[in-house]
Motif scaffolding. Structure first.
Motif, mmCIF file in Angstrom:
data_model
loop_
_atom_site.group_PDB
_atom_site.id
_atom_site.type_symbol
_atom_site.label_atom_id
_atom_site.label_comp_id
_atom_site.label_asym_id
_atom_site.label_seq_id
_atom_site.Cartn_x
_atom_site.Cartn_y
_atom_site.Cartn_z
ATOM 1 N N GLN A 26 1.034 22.808 -16.678
ATOM 2 C CA GLN A 26 1.259 24.191 -16.278
ATOM 3 C C GLN A 26 1.173 25.133 -17.476
ATOM 4 O O GLN A 26 0.736 26.280 -17.346
ATOM 5 C CB GLN A 26 2.632 24.336 -15.587
ATOM 6 N N LEU A 30 -0.974 28.876 -18.199
ATOM 7 C CA LEU A 30 -0.563 30.144 -18.808
ATOM 8 C C LEU A 30 -1.626 30.617 -19.791
ATOM 9 O O LEU A 30 -1.949 31.797 -19.866
ATOM 10 C CB LEU A 30 0.766 29.995 -19.551
ATOM 11 N N VAL A 45 5.360 35.819 -21.141
ATOM 12 C CA VAL A 45 5.934 34.992 -20.072
ATOM 13 C C VAL A 45 6.995 34.049 -20.634
ATOM 14 O O VAL A 45 8.062 33.879 -20.050
ATOM 15 C CB VAL A 45 4.825 34.196 -19.345
ATOM 16 N N LEU A 48 10.134 35.880 -21.353
ATOM 17 C CA LEU A 48 10.838 36.110 -20.092
ATOM 18 C C LEU A 48 11.594 34.847 -19.681
ATOM 19 O O LEU A 48 12.739 34.906 -19.227
ATOM 20 C CB LEU A 48 9.808 36.482 -19.021
ATOM 21 N N HIS A 79 18.422 26.075 -9.081
ATOM 22 C CA HIS A 79 17.175 26.175 -8.324
ATOM 23 C C HIS A 79 16.226 27.176 -8.981
ATOM 24 O O HIS A 79 15.029 26.931 -9.153
ATOM 25 C CB HIS A 79 17.529 26.597 -6.900
ATOM 26 N N GLN A 80 16.797 28.319 -9.380
ATOM 27 C CA GLN A 80 15.975 29.340 -10.022
ATOM 28 C C GLN A 80 15.463 28.856 -11.374
ATOM 29 O O GLN A 80 14.304 29.088 -11.737
ATOM 30 C CB GLN A 80 16.781 30.625 -10.210
ATOM 31 N N LYS A 82 14.912 25.822 -12.192
ATOM 32 C CA LYS A 82 13.851 24.841 -11.936
ATOM 33 C C LYS A 82 12.531 25.550 -11.653
ATOM 34 O O LYS A 82 11.482 25.146 -12.128
ATOM 35 C CB LYS A 82 14.213 23.932 -10.781
ATOM 36 N N GLY A 83 12.622 26.626 -10.882
ATOM 37 C CA GLY A 83 11.412 27.385 -10.550
ATOM 38 C C GLY A 83 10.755 27.966 -11.777
ATOM 39 O O GLY A 83 9.538 27.849 -11.955
ATOM 40 N N SER A 84 11.559 28.578 -12.635
ATOM 41 C CA SER A 84 10.935 29.220 -13.796
ATOM 42 C C SER A 84 10.467 28.195 -14.824
ATOM 43 O O SER A 84 9.404 28.368 -15.415
ATOM 44 C CB SER A 84 11.832 30.283 -14.425
ATOM 45 N N SER A 86 9.384 25.240 -14.218
ATOM 46 C CA SER A 86 8.154 24.619 -13.715
ATOM 47 C C SER A 86 6.983 25.591 -13.817
ATOM 48 O O SER A 86 5.849 25.178 -14.038
ATOM 49 C CB SER A 86 8.321 24.112 -12.284
ATOM 50 N N SER A 87 7.263 26.877 -13.723
ATOM 51 C CA SER A 87 6.186 27.870 -13.809
ATOM 52 C C SER A 87 5.624 28.024 -15.216
ATOM 53 O O SER A 87 4.500 28.493 -15.381
ATOM 54 C CB SER A 87 6.662 29.238 -13.310
ATOM 55 N N VAL A 88 6.423 27.693 -16.236
ATOM 56 C CA VAL A 88 5.888 27.797 -17.601
ATOM 57 C C VAL A 88 5.481 26.441 -18.160
ATOM 58 O O VAL A 88 4.919 26.374 -19.242
ATOM 59 C CB VAL A 88 6.868 28.486 -18.588
ATOM 60 N N LEU B 44 9.490 35.935 -13.101
ATOM 61 C CA LEU B 44 8.625 35.089 -13.910
ATOM 62 C C LEU B 44 7.649 34.323 -13.016
ATOM 63 O O LEU B 44 6.445 34.269 -13.282
ATOM 64 C CB LEU B 44 9.477 34.109 -14.724
ATOM 65 N N CYS B 45 8.193 33.728 -11.957
ATOM 66 C CA CYS B 45 7.346 32.961 -11.030
ATOM 67 C C CYS B 45 6.290 33.870 -10.417
ATOM 68 O O CYS B 45 5.123 33.497 -10.314
ATOM 69 C CB CYS B 45 8.190 32.336 -9.924
ATOM 70 N N ILE B 47 4.953 36.622 -11.596
ATOM 71 C CA ILE B 47 3.912 36.967 -12.569
ATOM 72 C C ILE B 47 2.910 35.828 -12.711
ATOM 73 O O ILE B 47 1.693 36.021 -12.685
ATOM 74 C CB ILE B 47 4.532 37.281 -13.950
ATOM 75 N N VAL B 48 3.424 34.628 -12.865
ATOM 76 C CA VAL B 48 2.540 33.471 -13.070
ATOM 77 C C VAL B 48 1.728 33.183 -11.810
ATOM 78 O O VAL B 48 0.515 32.971 -11.879
ATOM 79 C CB VAL B 48 3.361 32.231 -13.500
ATOM 80 N N ALA B 114 10.940 26.135 -5.082
ATOM 81 C CA ALA B 114 11.165 25.657 -6.450
ATOM 82 C C ALA B 114 11.571 24.187 -6.452
ATOM 83 O O ALA B 114 11.189 23.438 -7.335
ATOM 84 C CB ALA B 114 12.225 26.497 -7.145
ATOM 85 N N SER B 115 12.379 23.787 -5.477
ATOM 86 C CA SER B 115 12.683 22.362 -5.384
ATOM 87 C C SER B 115 12.900 21.997 -3.930
ATOM 88 O O SER B 115 13.274 22.821 -3.110
ATOM 89 C CB SER B 115 13.875 21.976 -6.241
ATOM 90 N N LYS B 135 6.690 24.514 -6.382
ATOM 91 C CA LYS B 135 6.187 25.242 -7.552
ATOM 92 C C LYS B 135 5.962 24.243 -8.679
ATOM 93 O O LYS B 135 6.711 23.275 -8.798
ATOM 94 C CB LYS B 135 7.212 26.288 -7.991
ATOM 95 N N PRO B 136 5.001 24.471 -9.521
ATOM 96 C CA PRO B 136 4.168 25.659 -9.629
ATOM 97 C C PRO B 136 2.925 25.598 -8.737
ATOM 98 O O PRO B 136 2.450 24.531 -8.374
ATOM 99 C CB PRO B 136 3.731 25.630 -11.097
#
Lengths: 154, 151
Positions: A26, A30, A45, A48, A79-80, A82-84, A86-88, B44-45, B47-48, B114-115, B135-136
């Motif tokens: 991932q 980016l 990113v 952030l 949960h949040q 984990k989301g962020s 995983s996004s980076v 953040l999510c 944006i990506v 997210a999970s 995600k992602p």
């Protein structure tokens, strides 16, 4: 150190982060999103991500410190995170969050505290590594060189 | 040059300004103009994900809440692809999807989370979501879906 050497050092360093599982594919995405119209996308990113994570980790610590622990709230924070992560591409942080969510589900305060320490550790590690990576990039640019794209087949 | 990421076309390197070599990954270009709507409250999510959808050739609008998404649709906007996060601040992702279906939206709707916990899918499926992704959101996953939409 001349530019070629710096570039090689950066490439080796970056590769090591993938080999150690600190970053996953991932992160390469980016880099794909960075271009002339968005020249600082990755740093923005990631910054952030740092800001977000620090706030979430503090919120989680505070919640775990309460007399009456609100596991639902903690779970939402994790949960949040984990989301962020995983996004980076912060793979180890993401994985630590998965374990954490299980303890939240079980309403296990002790397990949750342990997980928090684990997540913090992984977060500090990836933060450290990424800051070093950006520093290495800056040095190359300052010396007049360009930062090569990563190839992923590790 | 070897393919940089499995499933993607080989990278084409070029050096253009800004001290960084620009990317040149060849994403497929579409016959139709694909328009996307992204609903994700996490900045953040969002944006990506918006970036990745754009990279895959989808002209994407991003909003932060289910309400905002529904409003857009009520105003007449149409999309080929709608991507909705499971957890939104007031109207949930599933509720948003359901509302859209009730409004007559027939676009492909993808649920994002997210999970995953067991049972999460049922909510989304019942709401009329076509597919889900943890995600992602990745180009490898998205491109085949877009290819279908383009035909």
């Amino acid at each position: 150190m001349e530019v070629g050497q710096m570039q090689r050092r950066l490439a080796e360093y970056t590769k090591s982060l993938f080999m150690e599982g600190i970053l996953d594919a991932q992160f390469l995405q980016l880099q794909q999103l960075q271009d002339e119209s968005n020249p600082d996308f990755v740093v923005e990113v990631v910054t952030l991500f740092f800001d977000d994570s620090e706030k979430l980790l503090n919120d989680i610590a505070r919640a775990l410190d309460q007399q009456c622990v609100d596991f639902k709230k903690i779970d939402a924070h994790v949960h949040q995170l984990k989301g962020s992560s995983s996004s980076v591409g912060a793979q180890r942080v993401k994985n630590a969050c998965v374990a954490f969510r299980n303890f939240c589900e079980e309403q296990n305060a002790e397990g949750s505290l342990r997980c928090l320490q684990q997540v913090k550790q992984e977060y500090n590690l990836v933060k450290n590594k990424l800051e070093t990576l950006f520093r290495l990039e800056q040095q190359i640019v300052a010396a007049g060189g360009s930062v090569p794209m990563i190839e992923s087949s590790f | 040059m070897a393919p940089a990421i499995e499933g993607m076309a080989p990278a084409v390197e070029s050096s253009e300004g800004n001290n960084k070599m620009s990317k040149g990954y060849q994403y497929p270009s579409w016959k139709k103009k694909l328009r996307g709507l992204l609903v994700d409250n996490a900045e953040l999510c969002r944006i990506v994900e918006k970036g990745i959808m754009g990279l895959c050739g989808v002209e994407t609008q991003a909003v932060e809440t289910g309400e905002a998404a529904v409003e857009l649709i009520a105003s007449g906007a149409t999309f080929d692809l709608i991507v909705i996060d499971r957890f939104l601040p007031s109207m949930t992702g599933a509720q948003t999807a359901r509302k859209m279906r009730e409004m007559g939206v027939e676009s492909k709707i993808i649920g994002l989370f997210a999970s995953y916990f067991e049972g999460d899918e049922e909510d989304f499926v019942a709401a009329g979501v076509d597919d889900f992704k943890e995600k992602p959101l990745s180009p490898n996953w998205l491109v085949p879906i877009l290819r279908e939409l383009d035909n």
